[in-house]
Every structure is written in structure tokens, then in C-alpha cells.
Design a protein around this motif. Structure first.
Motif, mmCIF file in Angstrom:
data_model
loop_
_atom_site.group_PDB
_atom_site.id
_atom_site.type_symbol
_atom_site.label_atom_id
_atom_site.label_comp_id
_atom_site.label_asym_id
_atom_site.label_seq_id
_atom_site.Cartn_x
_atom_site.Cartn_y
_atom_site.Cartn_z
ATOM 1 N N PHE A 86 65.828 47.664 50.088
ATOM 2 C CA PHE A 86 64.602 46.861 50.043
ATOM 3 C C PHE A 86 64.332 46.210 51.401
ATOM 4 O O PHE A 86 63.203 46.249 51.912
ATOM 5 C CB PHE A 86 64.691 45.765 48.957
ATOM 6 C CG PHE A 86 64.315 46.223 47.582
ATOM 7 C CD1 PHE A 86 62.992 46.548 47.293
ATOM 8 C CD2 PHE A 86 65.255 46.327 46.569
ATOM 9 C CE1 PHE A 86 62.620 46.963 46.023
ATOM 10 C CE2 PHE A 86 64.891 46.753 45.299
ATOM 11 C CZ PHE A 86 63.579 47.079 45.014
ATOM 12 N N ALA A 87 65.368 45.618 51.966
ATOM 13 C CA ALA A 87 65.207 44.921 53.254
ATOM 14 C C ALA A 87 64.728 45.882 54.339
ATOM 15 O O ALA A 87 63.833 45.561 55.131
ATOM 16 C CB ALA A 87 66.515 44.258 53.664
ATOM 17 N N GLU A 88 65.314 47.085 54.363
ATOM 18 C CA GLU A 88 64.929 48.099 55.358
ATOM 19 C C GLU A 88 63.464 48.500 55.204
ATOM 20 O O GLU A 88 62.735 48.634 56.180
ATOM 21 C CB GLU A 88 65.786 49.356 55.199
ATOM 22 C CG GLU A 88 67.195 49.236 55.715
ATOM 23 C CD GLU A 88 68.044 50.438 55.301
ATOM 24 O OE1 GLU A 88 69.192 50.532 55.779
ATOM 25 O OE2 GLU A 88 67.572 51.272 54.496
ATOM 26 N N GLN A 121 60.247 50.753 39.978
ATOM 27 C CA GLN A 121 58.872 50.232 40.043
ATOM 28 C C GLN A 121 58.713 49.276 41.230
ATOM 29 O O GLN A 121 57.710 49.317 41.934
ATOM 30 C CB GLN A 121 58.536 49.513 38.739
ATOM 31 C CG GLN A 121 57.013 49.393 38.525
ATOM 32 C CD GLN A 121 56.665 48.392 37.443
ATOM 33 O OE1 GLN A 121 57.308 48.360 36.399
ATOM 34 N NE2 GLN A 121 55.640 47.575 37.692
ATOM 35 N N LYS A 122 59.725 48.445 41.448
ATOM 36 C CA LYS A 122 59.659 47.482 42.558
ATOM 37 C C LYS A 122 59.545 48.209 43.897
ATOM 38 O O LYS A 122 58.787 47.801 44.778
ATOM 39 C CB LYS A 122 60.892 46.566 42.559
ATOM 40 C CG LYS A 122 60.904 45.540 41.435
ATOM 41 C CD LYS A 122 59.958 44.395 41.693
ATOM 42 C CE LYS A 122 59.759 43.482 40.485
ATOM 43 N NZ LYS A 122 58.978 44.104 39.392
ATOM 44 N N ILE A 127 52.677 41.050 43.799
ATOM 45 C CA ILE A 127 52.043 42.296 44.247
ATOM 46 C C ILE A 127 50.534 42.243 43.996
ATOM 47 O O ILE A 127 49.741 42.706 44.824
ATOM 48 C CB ILE A 127 52.696 43.514 43.542
ATOM 49 C CG1 ILE A 127 54.183 43.635 43.949
ATOM 50 C CG2 ILE A 127 51.934 44.809 43.834
ATOM 51 C CD1 ILE A 127 54.433 44.024 45.392
ATOM 52 N N ASP A 128 50.128 41.652 42.868
ATOM 53 C CA ASP A 128 48.690 41.509 42.579
ATOM 54 C C ASP A 128 48.036 40.565 43.588
ATOM 55 O O ASP A 128 46.901 40.781 44.004
ATOM 56 C CB ASP A 128 48.478 40.974 41.153
ATOM 57 C CG ASP A 128 48.973 41.962 40.108
ATOM 58 O OD1 ASP A 128 49.057 43.167 40.424
ATOM 59 O OD2 ASP A 128 49.287 41.540 38.981
ATOM 60 N N GLU A 131 62.816 37.854 47.698
ATOM 61 C CA GLU A 131 63.891 36.909 47.348
ATOM 62 C C GLU A 131 63.977 36.629 45.840
ATOM 63 O O GLU A 131 65.033 36.253 45.339
ATOM 64 C CB GLU A 131 63.666 35.572 48.078
ATOM 65 C CG GLU A 131 64.022 35.645 49.557
ATOM 66 C CD GLU A 131 63.557 34.412 50.328
ATOM 67 O OE1 GLU A 131 62.995 33.497 49.698
ATOM 68 O OE2 GLU A 131 63.754 34.383 51.552
ATOM 69 N N THR A 132 62.874 36.795 45.136
ATOM 70 C CA THR A 132 62.843 36.414 43.729
ATOM 71 C C THR A 132 62.678 37.626 42.802
ATOM 72 O O THR A 132 63.624 38.052 42.153
ATOM 73 C CB THR A 132 61.708 35.389 43.481
ATOM 74 O OG1 THR A 132 61.812 34.357 44.451
ATOM 75 C CG2 THR A 132 61.807 34.800 42.093
ATOM 76 N N CYS A 133 61.476 38.232 42.802
ATOM 77 C CA CYS A 133 61.193 39.335 41.863
ATOM 78 C C CYS A 133 62.117 40.530 42.121
ATOM 79 O O CYS A 133 62.690 41.096 41.189
ATOM 80 C CB CYS A 133 59.747 39.787 41.973
ATOM 81 S SG CYS A 133 58.547 38.448 41.983
ATOM 82 N N VAL A 134 62.224 40.933 43.392
ATOM 83 C CA VAL A 134 63.054 42.093 43.723
ATOM 84 C C VAL A 134 64.517 41.782 43.416
ATOM 85 O O VAL A 134 65.236 42.597 42.834
ATOM 86 C CB VAL A 134 62.871 42.486 45.212
ATOM 87 C CG1 VAL A 134 63.960 43.434 45.673
ATOM 88 C CG2 VAL A 134 61.493 43.104 45.431
ATOM 89 N N GLU A 135 64.949 40.588 43.800
ATOM 90 C CA GLU A 135 66.339 40.167 43.549
ATOM 91 C C GLU A 135 66.637 40.199 42.037
ATOM 92 O O GLU A 135 67.704 40.670 41.623
ATOM 93 C CB GLU A 135 66.547 38.750 44.106
ATOM 94 C CG GLU A 135 67.981 38.287 44.165
ATOM 95 C CD GLU A 135 68.916 39.183 44.961
ATOM 96 O OE1 GLU A 135 68.478 39.837 45.924
ATOM 97 O OE2 GLU A 135 70.117 39.264 44.583
ATOM 98 N N ASN A 136 65.701 39.732 41.227
ATOM 99 C CA ASN A 136 65.871 39.786 39.765
ATOM 100 C C ASN A 136 66.029 41.224 39.281
ATOM 101 O O ASN A 136 66.861 41.504 38.415
ATOM 102 C CB ASN A 136 64.667 39.143 39.045
ATOM 103 C CG ASN A 136 64.659 37.641 39.204
ATOM 104 O OD1 ASN A 136 65.645 37.047 39.631
ATOM 105 N ND2 ASN A 136 63.523 37.015 38.882
ATOM 106 N N ALA A 137 65.208 42.116 39.843
ATOM 107 C CA ALA A 137 65.272 43.525 39.442
ATOM 108 C C ALA A 137 66.636 44.117 39.792
ATOM 109 O O ALA A 137 67.214 44.890 39.030
ATOM 110 C CB ALA A 137 64.156 44.321 40.113
#
Lengths: 91, 91, 91, 91
Positions: free
Chosen positions: A79-81, B77-78, C34-35, B60-66
Motif C-alpha cells: 500500500f505504501a509503495e 477492494q482497497k 475514497i468518495d 492509516e485507518t481504512c486500509v490499516e483496518n482492511a
């Protein structure tokens, strides 16, 4: 990484190499600046297509592997990349 | 989603709203086009900072949760969303 | 400067002001990042249309006046300004 | 057109040609996608520098000639070309 799209990309890049050589020749032949700028723009558009292709392959292969590995640290790095490399294009 | 940076973003956006109103006034006051274009450019740069902030909060939040959920479909999806939204900026 | 397209631009900018307010509300309502990013992208695209309109009016009016004036210094400045303001967009 | 910066541009373009060849090799060697994307980004940045150089030469020479000629039609065309070629970069 090995991706299906590699041959396609290599073929596009060889054409781009020729296009860059063409721009050099345009300058040596003292062609009109605006025509040279238009041609450089075309080279950048062609490079953007290669980028799209590589990005697509990256998501389908490397990113997919990271997801399937279940390795959180690996996923975090992917993700970071992506944010880093795609963020370069934001104006 | 709830992110720490929300107040910062809201405050920036209120300023941007004022900047847009300022551009409207510049046009009504028949100010010089180039000055108006320069000001619109500043608005876009300010919007880009809000984007960076939101993108950072998203990772930091949504992606980290996923990632922590271990849910592969969610992670997939992320990634797709990120590539899609960031890909819009490539020239 | 007075240009025919002013009303059109003012009307577009009032809509953009509303769009920015909408983005603020999306953040306050804790909508999905994202929205929000997609909506900010739409605001920037709307601003780009105003820019095109203003740029077109500038060339048709201010630049045209400089050409018709036959004033070389004035023309030189118009070129420099255009290169400067448009150059900001090159990646 | 003959510009002072031609040799500089030709030298830069020869390097860019080598960089493109390098990207091809990176793909053939199955290097990591993100590293390839970073390298393509560097090629585009190098092309942008050539563009700036050519644009500068164009304004100093071709545009300056149009101004000094006092030929309004020629000047009008120079403006239109500049807006057209630079407008391509607006997001």
C-alpha cells in the motif's frame, strides 16, 4: 517479477526509444520548436501507457501475492509503495 | 470514517471556499485574467493538500483496518480503489 | 478585463463554491475517504473548465489587444505571462 | 529553427534514450514493478527538462522574431500554438 504483459511493454519501450531518437533528429534538423514539443508530448503519452500496463500487472501479481500471503507487513508495504509511486503524479 | 485529520481538513476547506468566492469577486471586479488564473492555481494547490491529508488518513485507518481484518476481498477492494483514485492524476 | 464569458465563469464558480461546501459536509458526516477524494477530483475538474474559459477570453481579448497595439514590449509581456501561467501545469 | 540550446537538448535526449533502454532491460531482468515505475517517472522528468529548454528557446527566438516582424497574423499564430501546446499539460 514475471508478468504476462512484459513482452507488450518491451515492444512499446523499443518504439519509445525510436521516438526519442526521432526527437533528437528533429532538433538536429532544426525543425520547428512547436512540432518538437508536440512529439515530446507523444513520447510522454506513450510512456504513460507503459506505466498503466506495469501498474496493472503489479496489482494482478505482486499485490495479489501479498494479499494471498496473509502477511500484514508485506501488505502494508505494498500500500505504501502504491501511494508513493502514484502520489508522484498528483499536481 | 472518523480520522484525526478531519478538523484540519474542514478548516482548510472553509478557507478554500473563501478563496473560490475571492476568484468570483476577481472576475466581477474585472481583474486581470492572468492574476485570476494564478489564483485558481492556488485553489487547486490548496485542494491538493486536502487530498494528501485525506489519503494519508485513509491509509492509516481504512486500509490499516482492511489489513488487520485479514479479509482478502476487502484488501483487494482497497487496492483497486487506491489505484483508481490515484490513477486519475496521471497525465 | 471585461470578457463575454464572465457570467458563465461566475455561474460555474458559484457551483464550485457549493461543491467545496459539499466536500466539507462529507467530511463532517464521516463519509468514505475514497468518495471524498473522488468529489475533490470533480471540484478540480470544474476549476479546470473555468481556467480554460478564462484563458480563451484572455487570448481573444487581452492578447488580441496587445497584437493590435503593435507594442512589442506589451506583446513580449503577454507571451512571458502565458508561458509562466501555463508552465505551472507541466508535470 | 536554430537555437543556442540545441546541443544541450541533444545531449539530454541521448541520455534519455539510454534511460529508456535501461527500463526495457529492467523489465527483461524481471525487476520489481515499483522500481520500474520509479525509473519511468525519472524518464518523464528528464523529458520535461528538455521541454522547458525548447520552450525557452522558442520564446527567445521564434516568438521574439514574430514580435519584431510586426506581423499580427504571425503573432496570433504564435500565441495560439503556445496555448495549444502548453494547454495539453493542464490536468
Amino acid at each position: 517479477m514475471q508478468h504476462k504483459s512484459h513482452e507488450e511493454c518491451v515492444s512499446r519501450l523499443r518504439k519509445i526509444e525510436g521516438q526519442v531518437r526521432g526527437v533528437t533528429r528533429m532538433i538536429e534538423d532544426e525543425r520547428y520548436c512547436i512540432d518538437i514539443l508536440t512529439q515530446i508530448h507523444a513520447v510522454k503519452a506513450a510512456l504513460a501507457k507503459v506505466e498503466s500496463e506495469i501498474l496493472k500487472g503489479h496489482v494482478e501479481t505482486c499485490v495479489e501475492n501479498a494479499i494471498n500471503s496473509g502477511d500484514a507487513a508485506e501488505q502494508r508495504q505494498k500500500f505504501a509503495e502504491l501511494v508513493d509511486v502514484l502520489g508522484k503524479y498528483r499536481p
